[in-house]
Design an enzyme around this catalytic site. Structure first.
Site, short mmCIF file in Angstrom:
data_model
loop_
_atom_site.label_atom_id
_atom_site.label_comp_id
_atom_site.label_asym_id
_atom_site.label_seq_id
_atom_site.Cartn_x
_atom_site.Cartn_y
_atom_site.Cartn_z
N GLN A 78 26.64 73.38 70.95
CA GLN A 78 26.95 74.80 71.11
C GLN A 78 26.91 75.19 72.58
O GLN A 78 25.92 75.71 73.07
CB GLN A 78 25.94 75.62 70.30
CG GLN A 78 26.23 77.08 70.23
CD GLN A 78 27.38 77.39 69.32
OE1 GLN A 78 27.49 76.85 68.24
NE2 GLN A 78 28.25 78.27 69.75
N PHE A 79 28.01 74.96 73.31
CA PHE A 79 28.03 75.27 74.74
C PHE A 79 27.89 76.76 75.02
O PHE A 79 27.44 77.18 76.08
CB PHE A 79 29.29 74.71 75.41
CG PHE A 79 30.53 75.52 75.20
CD1 PHE A 79 30.92 76.47 76.13
CD2 PHE A 79 31.31 75.35 74.07
CE1 PHE A 79 32.06 77.23 75.95
CE2 PHE A 79 32.45 76.10 73.86
CZ PHE A 79 32.84 77.04 74.80
N THR A 80 28.23 77.62 74.03
CA THR A 80 28.18 79.06 74.26
C THR A 80 26.75 79.58 74.44
O THR A 80 26.57 80.74 74.83
CB THR A 80 28.88 79.83 73.13
OG1 THR A 80 28.26 79.52 71.89
CG2 THR A 80 30.36 79.48 73.07
#
Length: 147
Positions: A78-80
């Site tokens: 989950q890069f966000t």
């Protein structure tokens, strides 16, 4: 490195209408990596995650870890988690670039899998994540900074 840890009764992740990972009782974890993260943070947080006592004991106290209950992990890249929201449109300049983050995510999954059953999402894919949050219990774990 950031982990959003959710205690679940069950969870699954789907890519292109196919389930690529699913667990029963355990932890669904969103995993994000920042530009300065290395295997050192992954080692530290994998141990912390597996020993985190957020499951009830016989006295209804959060006193047991996912290992203690023979639970499972569903790890979702989950890069966000590294979004900067100073402006209305998020910026992701603090997130580790995809090629490096993929390697670190795979490393983190392997470290966890040394001690527990791990299912995972696909890095870079559009995923649909379903979960039945138990509690609800949601904990944020981050790498520790040394001054």
């Amino acid at each position: 490195m950031k982990l959003v840890v959710q205690r679940v009764s069950k969870a699954s992740v789907e890519v292109e209408n196919k389930i690529v990972g699913e667990i029963n009782k355990g932890l669904m974890v969103l995993v994000g990596f920042g530009v300065d993260d290395t295997t050192m943070e992954a080692d530290f947080l994998s141990k912390k995650l597996l020993k985190l006592r957020i499951f009830e004991d016989d006295e209804d106290r959060m006193n047991r870890s996912v290992l203690d209950i023979d639970g499972e992990l569903l790890l979702i890249p989950q890069f966000t988690l590294y979004a900067s929201t100073k402006k209305n449109r998020p910026s992701f300049h603090r997130a580790l670039p995809p090629q490096e983050a993929t390697k670190l995510f795979d490393y983190f999954c392997k470290k966890c899998a040394e001690e527990i059953h791990v299912e995972k999402g696909e890095f870079g894919a559009h995923m649909n994540v379903s979960l039945l949050n138990n509690g609800p219990v949601t904990i944020l774990l981050e790498k520790e900074y040394k001054n």
